[in-house]
Write a protein that holds these residues in place. Structure first.
Motif, PDB file in Angstrom:
ATOM      1  N   SER A 111       0.855  -1.181   0.000  1.00 44.74           N
ATOM      2  CA  SER A 111       0.000   0.000   0.000  1.00 44.74           C
ATOM      3  C   SER A 111       0.886   1.224   0.000  1.00 44.74           C
ATOM      4  O   SER A 111       1.941   1.232   0.632  1.00 44.74           O
ATOM      5  N   GLY A 112       0.460   2.255  -0.726  1.00 39.48           N
ATOM      6  CA  GLY A 112       1.261   3.466  -0.759  1.00 39.48           C
ATOM      7  C   GLY A 112       0.413   4.681  -1.051  1.00 39.48           C
ATOM      8  O   GLY A 112      -0.705   4.579  -1.559  1.00 39.48           O
ATOM      9  N   VAL A 113       0.952   5.841  -0.724  1.00 35.62           N
ATOM     10  CA  VAL A 113       0.276   7.108  -0.960  1.00 35.62           C
ATOM     11  C   VAL A 113       0.218   7.350  -2.459  1.00 35.62           C
ATOM     12  O   VAL A 113       1.199   7.177  -3.171  1.00 35.62           O
ATOM     13  N   ALA A 114      -0.960   7.734  -2.928  1.00 39.87           N
ATOM     14  CA  ALA A 114      -1.148   8.001  -4.356  1.00 39.87           C
ATOM     15  C   ALA A 114      -1.944   9.291  -4.505  1.00 39.87           C
ATOM     16  O   ALA A 114      -2.917   9.509  -3.799  1.00 39.87           O
ATOM     17  N   PHE A 115      -1.516  10.129  -5.433  1.00 41.84           N
ATOM     18  CA  PHE A 115      -2.219  11.380  -5.689  1.00 41.84           C
ATOM     19  C   PHE A 115      -3.628  11.100  -6.178  1.00 41.84           C
ATOM     20  O   PHE A 115      -4.584  11.739  -5.767  1.00 41.84           O
ATOM     21  N   ASN A 116      -3.759  10.123  -7.072  1.00 40.51           N
ATOM     22  CA  ASN A 116      -5.065   9.736  -7.584  1.00 40.51           C
ATOM     23  C   ASN A 116      -5.128   8.205  -7.617  1.00 40.51           C
ATOM     24  O   ASN A 116      -4.758   7.593  -8.622  1.00 40.51           O
ATOM     25  N   PRO A 117      -5.593   7.568  -6.541  1.00 41.14           N
ATOM     26  CA  PRO A 117      -5.584   6.108  -6.461  1.00 41.14           C
ATOM     27  C   PRO A 117      -6.338   5.414  -7.593  1.00 41.14           C
ATOM     28  O   PRO A 117      -5.934   4.342  -8.032  1.00 41.14           O
ATOM     29  N   LYS A 118      -7.403   6.020  -8.095  1.00 47.02           N
ATOM     30  CA  LYS A 118      -8.169   5.383  -9.173  1.00 47.02           C
ATOM     31  C   LYS A 118      -7.349   5.306 -10.458  1.00 47.02           C
ATOM     32  O   LYS A 118      -7.418   4.326 -11.182  1.00 47.02           O
ATOM     33  N   ASP A 119      -6.573   6.333 -10.755  1.00 54.03           N
ATOM     34  CA  ASP A 119      -5.737   6.333 -11.957  1.00 54.03           C
ATOM     35  C   ASP A 119      -4.522   5.412 -11.827  1.00 54.03           C
ATOM     36  O   ASP A 119      -3.903   5.060 -12.822  1.00 54.03           O
ATOM     37  N   MET A 120      -4.191   5.058 -10.601  1.00 55.53           N
ATOM     38  CA  MET A 120      -3.042   4.176 -10.382  1.00 55.53           C
ATOM     39  C   MET A 120      -3.291   2.795 -10.998  1.00 55.53           C
ATOM     40  O   MET A 120      -2.357   2.124 -11.435  1.00 55.53           O
ATOM     41  N   LEU A 121      -4.537   2.387 -11.079  1.00 58.96           N
ATOM     42  CA  LEU A 121      -4.876   1.088 -11.665  1.00 58.96           C
ATOM     43  C   LEU A 121      -4.387   1.000 -13.115  1.00 58.96           C
ATOM     44  O   LEU A 121      -3.876  -0.039 -13.548  1.00 58.96           O
ATOM     45  N   LEU A 122      -4.502   2.082 -13.865  1.00 62.64           N
ATOM     46  CA  LEU A 122      -4.031   2.092 -15.256  1.00 62.64           C
ATOM     47  C   LEU A 122      -2.523   1.882 -15.323  1.00 62.64           C
ATOM     48  O   LEU A 122      -2.028   1.162 -16.195  1.00 62.64           O
ATOM     49  N   ARG A 123      -1.794   2.471 -14.407  1.00 66.79           N
ATOM     50  CA  ARG A 123      -0.341   2.281 -14.374  1.00 66.79           C
ATOM     51  C   ARG A 123       0.008   0.812 -14.118  1.00 66.79           C
ATOM     52  O   ARG A 123       0.947   0.280 -14.711  1.00 66.79           O
TER      53      ARG A 123
ATOM     54  N   ALA B  74       4.829   1.500  -9.987  1.00 64.42           N
ATOM     55  CA  ALA B  74       3.759   2.400 -10.441  1.00 64.42           C
ATOM     56  C   ALA B  74       3.648   3.608  -9.514  1.00 64.42           C
ATOM     57  O   ALA B  74       3.484   4.746  -9.976  1.00 64.42           O
ATOM     58  N   LEU B  75       3.765   3.378  -8.212  1.00 65.86           N
ATOM     59  CA  LEU B  75       3.706   4.484  -7.254  1.00 65.86           C
ATOM     60  C   LEU B  75       4.902   5.421  -7.439  1.00 65.86           C
ATOM     61  O   LEU B  75       4.752   6.643  -7.388  1.00 65.86           O
ATOM     62  N   LYS B  76       6.081   4.846  -7.673  1.00 69.91           N
ATOM     63  CA  LYS B  76       7.283   5.672  -7.892  1.00 69.91           C
ATOM     64  C   LYS B  76       7.160   6.491  -9.172  1.00 69.91           C
ATOM     65  O   LYS B  76       7.612   7.630  -9.224  1.00 69.91           O
ATOM     66  N   GLU B  77       6.568   5.890 -10.204  1.00 72.88           N
ATOM     67  CA  GLU B  77       6.376   6.611 -11.467  1.00 72.88           C
ATOM     68  C   GLU B  77       5.494   7.841 -11.254  1.00 72.88           C
ATOM     69  O   GLU B  77       5.809   8.929 -11.732  1.00 72.88           O
ATOM     70  N   GLU B  78       4.396   7.668 -10.524  1.00 71.61           N
ATOM     71  CA  GLU B  78       3.523   8.808 -10.247  1.00 71.61           C
ATOM     72  C   GLU B  78       4.247   9.858  -9.407  1.00 71.61           C
ATOM     73  O   GLU B  78       4.168  11.056  -9.678  1.00 71.61           O
ATOM     74  N   GLU B  79       4.993   9.411  -8.419  1.00 66.72           N
ATOM     75  CA  GLU B  79       5.747  10.325  -7.569  1.00 66.72           C
ATOM     76  C   GLU B  79       6.739  11.145  -8.383  1.00 66.72           C
ATOM     77  O   GLU B  79       6.862  12.358  -8.195  1.00 66.72           O
ATOM     78  N   MET B  80       7.415  10.500  -9.321  1.00 65.86           N
ATOM     79  CA  MET B  80       8.381  11.202 -10.171  1.00 65.86           C
ATOM     80  C   MET B  80       7.688  12.258 -11.027  1.00 65.86           C
ATOM     81  O   MET B  80       8.195  13.372 -11.183  1.00 65.86           O
TER      82      MET B  80
END
Length: 154
Positions: A87-99, A132-138
């Motif tokens: 589990s991790g912090v996500a700016f937009n958890p719903k969009d994380m599924l696509l990643r 995927a979480l790291k990609e969003e963070e970057m």
């Protein structure tokens, strides 16, 4: 000879200074304080947010499910279910599924957010979600860097 000079004190003993760095032996605490101050300056023109709402921070998770001897993983916003493997912090958890979907072959998807995968693939799935979480963070940091550059040009 004794001195009877007085000192004018403004505020109270319990008054906290917004810009004062708290004393600590943990160097990480100084980084967190400096980072928070920098982000406030960059994004809020130095103002402190009125009310910090901890529940407004979204999380994305992968949950392990075993059914009929088969290994399944469910992805989505974290609701602190049993079986959560990452589990991790996500700016937009719903969009994380696509990643995550972009990293796992189509043949594994059972439905919109569940995959069936081979046994003993826990580490592999954890790594996919972390990547995927790291990609969003970057991407967020790159955008913040862009904002910082454009603000400093003014």
């Amino acid at each position: 000879m004794s001195s009877n000079s007085g000192i004018l004190i403004i505020g109270s003993d319990t008054c906290e200074s917004f810009g004062k760095v708290p004393k600590t032996s943990n160097p990480k605490a100084y980084f967190e304080f400096d980072f928070e101050k920098h982000m406030q300056k960059l994004l809020l023109d130095g103002e402190k947010p009125e009310n910090l709402n901890e529940s407004s921070v979204g999380r994305f998770a992968a949950t392990e499910i075993m059914r009929n001897g088969k290994q399944y993983y469910e992805f989505g916003p974290d609701s602190l279910k049993n079986g959560t493997i990452v589990s991790g912090v996500a700016f937009n958890p719903k969009d994380m599924l696509l990643r995550v979907k972009n990293r796992i072959g189509k043949e594994h998807w059972v439905n919109e957010n569940v995959i069936q995968y081979k046994k003993d693939s826990l580490y592999f799935i954890q790594q996919i979600v972390c990547d995927a979480l790291k990609e969003e963070e970057m991407e967020i940091y790159q955008f913040l860097k862009y904002l910082n550059k454009s603000k400093s040009k003014k």
